[in-house]
Design a protein around this motif. Structure first.
Motif, PDB file in Angstrom:
ATOM      1  N   ASP A   9       1.655   5.368   5.032  1.00  0.00           N
ATOM      2  CA  ASP A   9       0.431   5.017   4.562  1.00  0.00           C
ATOM      3  C   ASP A   9      -0.558   5.687   5.775  1.00  0.00           C
ATOM      4  O   ASP A   9      -0.632   5.697   6.815  1.00  0.00           O
ATOM      5  N   PHE A  10      -1.603   6.567   4.942  1.00  0.00           N
ATOM      6  CA  PHE A  10      -2.417   7.382   5.915  1.00  0.00           C
ATOM      7  C   PHE A  10      -3.732   6.481   6.432  1.00  0.00           C
ATOM      8  O   PHE A  10      -4.508   6.997   7.125  1.00  0.00           O
ATOM      9  N   SER A  11      -3.837   5.005   5.829  1.00  0.00           N
ATOM     10  CA  SER A  11      -4.858   4.561   6.344  1.00  0.00           C
ATOM     11  C   SER A  11      -4.789   4.102   7.668  1.00  0.00           C
ATOM     12  O   SER A  11      -5.652   3.753   8.625  1.00  0.00           O
ATOM     13  N   GLU A  12      -3.541   3.972   8.311  1.00  0.00           N
ATOM     14  CA  GLU A  12      -3.212   3.795   9.508  1.00  0.00           C
ATOM     15  C   GLU A  12      -3.457   5.105  10.450  1.00  0.00           C
ATOM     16  O   GLU A  12      -2.636   5.688  10.428  1.00  0.00           O
ATOM     17  N   GLU A  13      -4.566   5.309  11.159  1.00  0.00           N
ATOM     18  CA  GLU A  13      -4.700   6.522  11.871  1.00  0.00           C
ATOM     19  C   GLU A  13      -3.997   6.308  13.283  1.00  0.00           C
ATOM     20  O   GLU A  13      -3.774   7.500  13.850  1.00  0.00           O
ATOM     21  N   SER A  14      -4.069   5.416  13.833  1.00  0.00           N
ATOM     22  CA  SER A  14      -3.698   5.197  15.410  1.00  0.00           C
ATOM     23  C   SER A  14      -2.042   5.214  15.464  1.00  0.00           C
ATOM     24  O   SER A  14      -1.622   5.831  16.422  1.00  0.00           O
ATOM     25  N   VAL A  15      -1.224   4.854  14.436  1.00  0.00           N
ATOM     26  CA  VAL A  15       0.312   4.814  14.648  1.00  0.00           C
ATOM     27  C   VAL A  15       0.779   5.264  13.486  1.00  0.00           C
ATOM     28  O   VAL A  15       0.265   5.059  12.017  1.00  0.00           O
ATOM     29  N   ALA A  16       2.002   5.815  13.101  1.00  0.00           N
ATOM     30  CA  ALA A  16       2.595   6.272  11.769  1.00  0.00           C
ATOM     31  C   ALA A  16       3.224   4.907  11.228  1.00  0.00           C
ATOM     32  O   ALA A  16       3.984   4.167  11.819  1.00  0.00           O
ATOM     33  N   SER A  17       2.670   4.856  10.032  1.00  0.00           N
ATOM     34  CA  SER A  17       2.842   3.316   9.287  1.00  0.00           C
ATOM     35  C   SER A  17       3.149   3.644   7.984  1.00  0.00           C
ATOM     36  O   SER A  17       3.201   4.658   7.318  1.00  0.00           O
ATOM     37  N   ALA A  18       4.540   2.894   7.575  1.00  0.00           N
ATOM     38  CA  ALA A  18       5.051   3.096   6.161  1.00  0.00           C
ATOM     39  C   ALA A  18       5.299   1.853   5.537  1.00  0.00           C
ATOM     40  O   ALA A  18       5.838   0.720   6.044  1.00  0.00           O
ATOM     41  N   ASP A  19       5.152   1.678   4.169  1.00  0.00           N
ATOM     42  CA  ASP A  19       5.824   0.605   3.383  1.00  0.00           C
ATOM     43  C   ASP A  19       7.186   1.023   3.075  1.00  0.00           C
ATOM     44  O   ASP A  19       7.568   2.080   2.706  1.00  0.00           O
ATOM     45  N   VAL A  20       8.147  -0.114   2.807  1.00  0.00           N
ATOM     46  CA  VAL A  20       9.619   0.182   2.786  1.00  0.00           C
ATOM     47  C   VAL A  20       9.859  -0.380   1.403  1.00  0.00           C
ATOM     48  O   VAL A  20       9.658  -1.496   1.275  1.00  0.00           O
ATOM     49  N   LEU A  21      10.824   0.377   0.556  1.00  0.00           N
ATOM     50  CA  LEU A  21      11.195  -0.351  -0.666  1.00  0.00           C
ATOM     51  C   LEU A  21      12.830  -0.115  -0.698  1.00  0.00           C
ATOM     52  O   LEU A  21      13.321   0.734   0.034  1.00  0.00           O
ATOM     53  N   PRO A  22      13.534  -0.973  -1.164  1.00  0.00           N
ATOM     54  CA  PRO A  22      15.047  -0.890  -0.890  1.00  0.00           C
ATOM     55  C   PRO A  22      15.504   0.407  -1.954  1.00  0.00           C
ATOM     56  O   PRO A  22      14.796   0.791  -2.772  1.00  0.00           O
ATOM     57  N   GLY A  23      16.511   0.967  -1.657  1.00  0.00           N
ATOM     58  CA  GLY A  23      17.035   2.304  -2.129  1.00  0.00           C
ATOM     59  C   GLY A  23      18.391   2.021  -2.998  1.00  0.00           C
ATOM     60  O   GLY A  23      18.608   2.876  -3.693  1.00  0.00           O
ATOM     61  N   ASP A  24      18.756   0.785  -3.089  1.00  0.00           N
ATOM     62  CA  ASP A  24      19.917   0.735  -4.024  1.00  0.00           C
ATOM     63  C   ASP A  24      19.737   0.410  -5.303  1.00  0.00           C
ATOM     64  O   ASP A  24      20.474   0.468  -6.186  1.00  0.00           O
ATOM     65  N   LYS A  25      18.267   0.364  -5.723  1.00  0.00           N
ATOM     66  CA  LYS A  25      18.252   0.394  -7.260  1.00  0.00           C
ATOM     67  C   LYS A  25      16.673   0.952  -7.528  1.00  0.00           C
ATOM     68  O   LYS A  25      15.991   1.134  -6.526  1.00  0.00           O
ATOM     69  N   SER A  26      16.412   1.202  -8.855  1.00  0.00           N
ATOM     70  CA  SER A  26      15.057   1.578  -9.092  1.00  0.00           C
ATOM     71  C   SER A  26      13.884   0.818  -8.928  1.00  0.00           C
ATOM     72  O   SER A  26      14.091  -0.624  -8.738  1.00  0.00           O
ATOM     73  N   PRO A  27      12.912   1.158  -8.300  1.00  0.00           N
ATOM     74  CA  PRO A  27      11.711   0.187  -7.918  1.00  0.00           C
ATOM     75  C   PRO A  27      11.304  -0.568  -9.303  1.00  0.00           C
ATOM     76  O   PRO A  27      11.262   0.152 -10.316  1.00  0.00           O
ATOM     77  N   THR A  28      10.842  -1.899  -9.016  1.00  0.00           N
ATOM     78  CA  THR A  28      10.112  -2.619 -10.278  1.00  0.00           C
ATOM     79  C   THR A  28       8.946  -2.107 -10.485  1.00  0.00           C
ATOM     80  O   THR A  28       8.185  -1.481  -9.821  1.00  0.00           O
ATOM     81  N   GLN A  29       8.175  -2.489 -11.503  1.00  0.00           N
ATOM     82  CA  GLN A  29       6.792  -2.030 -11.935  1.00  0.00           C
ATOM     83  C   GLN A  29       5.943  -2.725 -10.744  1.00  0.00           C
ATOM     84  O   GLN A  29       4.919  -2.279 -10.761  1.00  0.00           O
ATOM     85  N   GLU A  30       6.440  -4.084 -10.579  1.00  0.00           N
ATOM     86  CA  GLU A  30       5.656  -4.854  -9.676  1.00  0.00           C
ATOM     87  C   GLU A  30       5.358  -4.179  -8.237  1.00  0.00           C
ATOM     88  O   GLU A  30       4.139  -4.342  -7.651  1.00  0.00           O
ATOM     89  N   SER A  31       6.616  -3.703  -7.685  1.00  0.00           N
ATOM     90  CA  SER A  31       6.355  -2.882  -6.463  1.00  0.00           C
ATOM     91  C   SER A  31       5.505  -1.809  -6.666  1.00  0.00           C
ATOM     92  O   SER A  31       4.677  -1.306  -5.471  1.00  0.00           O
ATOM     93  N   LEU A  32       5.536  -1.091  -7.704  1.00  0.00           N
ATOM     94  CA  LEU A  32       4.996   0.216  -7.807  1.00  0.00           C
ATOM     95  C   LEU A  32       3.555   0.208  -7.905  1.00  0.00           C
ATOM     96  O   LEU A  32       2.666   0.619  -7.506  1.00  0.00           O
ATOM     97  N   LYS A  33       3.210  -1.234  -8.881  1.00  0.00           N
ATOM     98  CA  LYS A  33       1.725  -1.500  -8.975  1.00  0.00           C
ATOM     99  C   LYS A  33       1.160  -1.842  -7.802  1.00  0.00           C
ATOM    100  O   LYS A  33       0.078  -1.634  -7.492  1.00  0.00           O
ATOM    101  N   ALA A  34       1.904  -2.372  -6.933  1.00  0.00           N
ATOM    102  CA  ALA A  34       1.507  -2.844  -5.603  1.00  0.00           C
ATOM    103  C   ALA A  34       1.066  -1.645  -4.483  1.00  0.00           C
ATOM    104  O   ALA A  34       0.178  -1.681  -3.887  1.00  0.00           O
ATOM    105  N   LEU A  35       2.014  -0.604  -4.624  1.00  0.00           N
ATOM    106  CA  LEU A  35       1.599   0.503  -4.135  1.00  0.00           C
ATOM    107  C   LEU A  35       0.328   1.322  -4.495  1.00  0.00           C
ATOM    108  O   LEU A  35      -0.440   1.612  -3.796  1.00  0.00           O
ATOM    109  N   ILE A  36       0.377   1.482  -5.686  1.00  0.00           N
ATOM    110  CA  ILE A  36      -0.733   2.398  -6.415  1.00  0.00           C
ATOM    111  C   ILE A  36      -2.191   1.695  -6.367  1.00  0.00           C
ATOM    112  O   ILE A  36      -3.110   2.099  -6.051  1.00  0.00           O
ATOM    113  N   TYR A  37      -2.330   0.259  -6.546  1.00  0.00           N
ATOM    114  CA  TYR A  37      -3.467  -0.417  -6.553  1.00  0.00           C
ATOM    115  C   TYR A  37      -3.685  -1.027  -5.319  1.00  0.00           C
ATOM    116  O   TYR A  37      -4.711  -2.000  -5.314  1.00  0.00           O
TER     117      TYR A  37
END
Length: 874
Positions: free
Chosen positions: A322-350
């Motif tokens: 996430d580039f909105s956090e300028e003071s520290v490296a920040s990231a959103d994490v999704l599980p890797g064992d399955k494809s991301p859900t539409q809800e999780s992708l919408k949460a990222l995009i919007y």
């Protein structure tokens, strides 16, 4: 579907140089001066690649600024430009180490794409719909096919045999190399209007059309039908028709700048605003991670300020930074064992996070993110670590696409697409979608590999449908399972490249992958005279369905849907004659429709006329050995799908040589030997290099490496393809110049240094006597490295540059690529390697004693083993 260095920066319909001036193992030795060390302005990559046919590797082309709409204007009549004289070294010498460029030269991309044959149906015969027209544009116009002026189409011969039986000899097939997306400094004439097309077959009006100036009607060169021009071609004289670019040049670009996608506004920075998402393997040990971090820091420093970038890490989970956090490296994490859900992708995009940010606003943040990466902390073998690459790619594709175009607060949002995903991988995908087991011994490995391959190919096709290219840059010693990842890169129009580590070559390729130009929605149309049949096409595309494009009454064109439109990809087109040819000329028309990086709609039309001949000798004289060798190599490599096939294909090269000698050569009296045709003096040596080299020979050890090389070669431009077939040998001389010599082991003289350019690898060999003088050897090495950088600075993928001393273990890579001519008798050595004549008797004796005995035959021995007398050295 499976699947140029023109002699000048100008245009030509057949850009292969005439034989007396060809750069070849048999050309006269000429000095090659090294490039200047002062920084140079970026060059057009195609112009840079042209130098491989020339004596000097340092010839440059002018750099033209692009107008805001991305359209290059050219003069109505293209000209041959005269290259400048070779530059010389300046002092001080550049250090031997190759630094990263903060502003890299524009690279030459090569698409790794399909490697299957494209079948083509036979075009139907057309009747001649009208009598001979009396009014022609240029009655005495010379065929531009013989002047070498257009680097988009290269024919294997500049004439066509009339007799079907003679023309269709399989061992010396006729064909062309087409480079649809090539950009050069002096492009075709630009027309911002719709073209005139034949209502019968769909061909375009062109330079060779006959015109009725009274009525403005024009006769199609393909089907011979008359067509109206809506009065546009009505003229008082033939000279007036010269004002129409399509009637005065065999190449034109029709340009439309309307929007393809709703909500998209073409602007001057649209090329640079296309998003780039880095998908980075986080399962790296510390040495690899340190190299990768250095390459990533240099990469973001090289990007234009308007480039939008995203950063994703993958291991057992997917981390989206996430580039909105300028003071520290920040990231959103999704599980890797399955494809991301539409809800999780919408949460990222919007959501409120910023996952794609322009470099001018996020450069310090990107540096802090890279610095925050940590090495893998568990004691698990590299190949067994969990890597959820499939899930990470799904997330990256969603980020590139973003929300659909919409009006928000009165601002027009650009729709997604035209993006590039670059994967930095250190191991195989072993977790989540598209994964395979850690070990080949897994009881269900074969089934899981097949499932994973199909899943990756489907994801690549999805990326292609959404205008996103996926490049996969692999490094390290851990096997990445190329058969799984290659279909992903192919289907998206991207590349897969293997590196030894994440250091210098990886960093250069990272920069060039991101900045290389790429068009989209590419369609290649090929039309030929009735007598010509397209037998096979090899290249980065697939056969298109005619019903999805504009159709005409009797359109027999072959349509190829291009996976991407890039500067150095090419299509190899094999052709046959359907029957004996009665006419004095045959015509070929290539139309390339695509959207360029500035969203302009381009229709590039290239028309070629070749004369037909009865004389076999005249035909052989017109054969372009280099083009014929590349076409033959691509047809051969298409069938070499594994190591066993490669061994079989080596035998076909032997049979090809014997058949050409039998069909076109001459029988030696009172002997069972055939003499190879003198007109094709360069061809057998090119094919000998092909048989021994990394593409078919045993130089490359692992099948993954061979597979990557094969896919690169099948889609590569003429220039890179030729270098991959036959290496170029340059010897360092006193005064800082370089001498081009045949790629024979006789060049291994202990008091010199030699640069060998083999396409994907460049070797610098230092003789033992030279290496003993530290001061002289350091300067020579720096000169050789500078030359190696210069001749490859626009090449993509960037080659490895390896330097070593005579007698070292690494020197075997160099020796194995040279023809072992030391086994030949002295008179034959001097005839084929004339530089030997400048050596003293003592130097000749010392050179002879330096060679070790091994069983590989020399070129002449190989030819004689086939009962063929080799052609005389030219």
């Amino acid at each position: 579907m499976a699947n140029q260095r023109p002699p000048s920066p100008g245009y030509s319909i057949t850009m292969t140089p005439s034989k007396p001036g060809m750069s070849s193992p048999h050309t006269d030795i000429s000095p090659i001066h090294p490039p200047p060390l002062a920084p140079a302005a970026p060059r057009f990559p195609p112009s840079q690649l042209q130098q491989e046919h020339l004596a000097s590797p340092s010839i440059r082309s002018p750099n033209l600024q692009s107008p805001p709409n991305g359209v290059h204007s050219g003069s109505p009549t293209p000209h041959m430009s005269t290259p400048p004289g070779p530059p010389v070294f300046t002092s001080p010498v550049r250090p031997a180490a190759v630094p990263f460029r903060s502003s890299p030269a524009t690279p030459q991309p090569v698409a790794f794409s399909s490697g299957s044959s494209l079948p083509a149906s036979s075009p139907p015969h057309f009747s001649n719909g009208s009598g001979d027209l009396q009014h022609q544009v240029f009655d005495s116009a010379e065929d531009l096919t013989s002047t070498g002026k257009a680097p988009y189409v290269l024919f294997s011969a500049q004439k066509v045999l009339k007799q079907k039986r003679q023309a269709n000899v399989p061992s010396l097939a006729f064909g062309a190399l087409v480079s649809p997306g090539r950009e050069i400094s002096t492009g075709p004439q630009i027309l911002q209007r719709d073209p005139h097309r034949c209502q019968n077959c769909g061909a375009y009006s062109n330079f060779y059309c006959n015109i009725l100036i009274g009525s403005g009607q024009w006769q199609c060169v393909i089907c011979r039908k008359l067509n109206a021009s809506e009065g546009e071609y009505i003229a008082s004289s033939k000279e007036e028709l010269r004002n129409f670019p399509e009637l005065s040049s065999p190449m034109v670009d029709y340009v439309q700048t309307g929007n393809r996608r709703p909500g998209f506004i073409p602007v001057s920075d649209s090329r640079m605003s296309a998003p780039i998402v880095l998908v980075i393997d986080e399962c790296l040990d510390e040495p690899h991670l340190q190299h990768l971090q250095s390459s990533l820091h240099a990469f973001v420093d090289s990007l234009p300020p308007t480039t939008r970038i995203g950063i994703i890490l993958y291991g057992r989970a997917v981390s989206i930074y996430d580039f909105s956090e300028e003071s520290v490296a920040s990231a959103d994490v999704l599980p890797g064992d399955k494809s991301p859900t539409q809800e999780s992708l919408k949460a990222l995009i919007y959501g409120t996070g910023i996952y794609l940010s322009p470099m001018h606003a996020s450069l310090p943040v990107a540096h802090s993110m890279f610095s925050s990466f940590r090495p893998y902390k568990f004691d698990i073998p590299e190949v067994s670590r969990d890597r959820c690459l499939g899930t990470a790619l799904e997330v990256a594709l969603a980020l590139v696409q973003g929300p659909s175009a919409e009006m928000s607060r009165g601002i027009v949002k650009r729709s997604g697409g035209n993006g590039r995903i670059i994967v930095c991988a250190g191991g195989p995908c072993t977790y989540g979608p598209g994964s395979i087991p850690h070990s080949f011994t897994h009881p269900n490995y074969a089934h899981m590999e097949k499932t994973a391959t199909k899943w990756m190919e489907h994801l690549g096709r999805e990326a292609h449908r959404n205008n996103t290219v996926v490049d996969i840059l692999c490094a390290g010693t851990c096997p990445v399972r190329v058969p799984i990842l290659q279909p992903l890169a192919k289907a998206s129009g991207g590349v897969l490249i293997l590196h030894d580590d994440f250091g210098e070559a990886f960093g250069v390729n990272l920069q060039r992958a991101a900045t290389r130009a790429a068009g989209s929605h590419g369609l290649l149309e090929i039309r030929c005279s009735d007598d010509i049949l397209i037998a096979q096409v090899v290249g980065p595309g697939e056969e298109a369905h005619a019903d999805t494009h504009e159709s005409f009454k009797n359109d027999a064109a072959l349509l190829i849907q291009m996976l991407s439109v890039e500067e150095t990809q090419s299509f190899s087109i094999s052709m046959e004659t359907k029957n004996d040819i009665k006419s004095e000329h045959v015509f070929f028309q290539f139309a390339i429709q695509y959207s360029n990086v500035y969203q302009a709609e381009i229709s590039r039309v290239i028309t070629v006329r070749l004369p037909t001949v009865d004389s076999v000798s005249a035909y052989l004289e017109s054969v372009q050995d280099e083009v014929a060798a590349v076409l033959t190599a691509k047809r051969t490599l298409l069938r070499a799908k594994n190591h066993s096939d490669a061994i079989d294909m080596r035998a076909t090269i032997d049979e090809r040589i014997k058949d050409i000698a039998l069909k076109f050569g001459s029988q030696i009296p009172k002997s069972k030997l055939c003499r190879f045709p003198k007109e094709l003096s360069l061809l057998p040596e090119f094919l000998f290099h092909l048989k021994r080299g990394p593409l078919l020979g045993s130089i490359v050890g692992h099948e993954d490496e061979r597979s990557v090389l094969r896919n690169l070669f099948l889609n590569a431009s003429f220039d890179l393809s030729l270098r991959m077939v036959a290496p170029r040998c340059l010897m360092h001389r006193e005064g800082g110049t370089f001498e081009e010599l045949p790629a024979y082991d006789l060049a291994m003289q202990s008091d010199t240094a030699v640069v060998l350019d083999h396409g994907t690898d460049v070797f610098i060999w230092m003789g033992a006597e030279l290496a003993a003088d530290e001061g002289k050897s350091a300067a020579t090495l720096a000169a050789c490295r500078t030359l190696a950088e210069e001749i490859t600075e626009s090449r993509f993928p960037a080659p490895r540059i390896l330097a070593f001393k005579e007698g070292s273990s690494q020197a075997r890579y160099f020796v194995s690529r040279l023809i072992p001519a030391h086994k030949d008798p002295p008179y034959e050595q001097e005839a084929r390697f004339q530089q030997l004549r400048s050596l003293t008797a003592e130097q000749r004796t010392k050179l002879k004693s330096s060679f070790l005995h091994f069983d590989d035959p020399s070129f002449c021995e190989w030819m004689r083993s086939l009962r063929v007398v080799p052609p005389e050295a030219s």
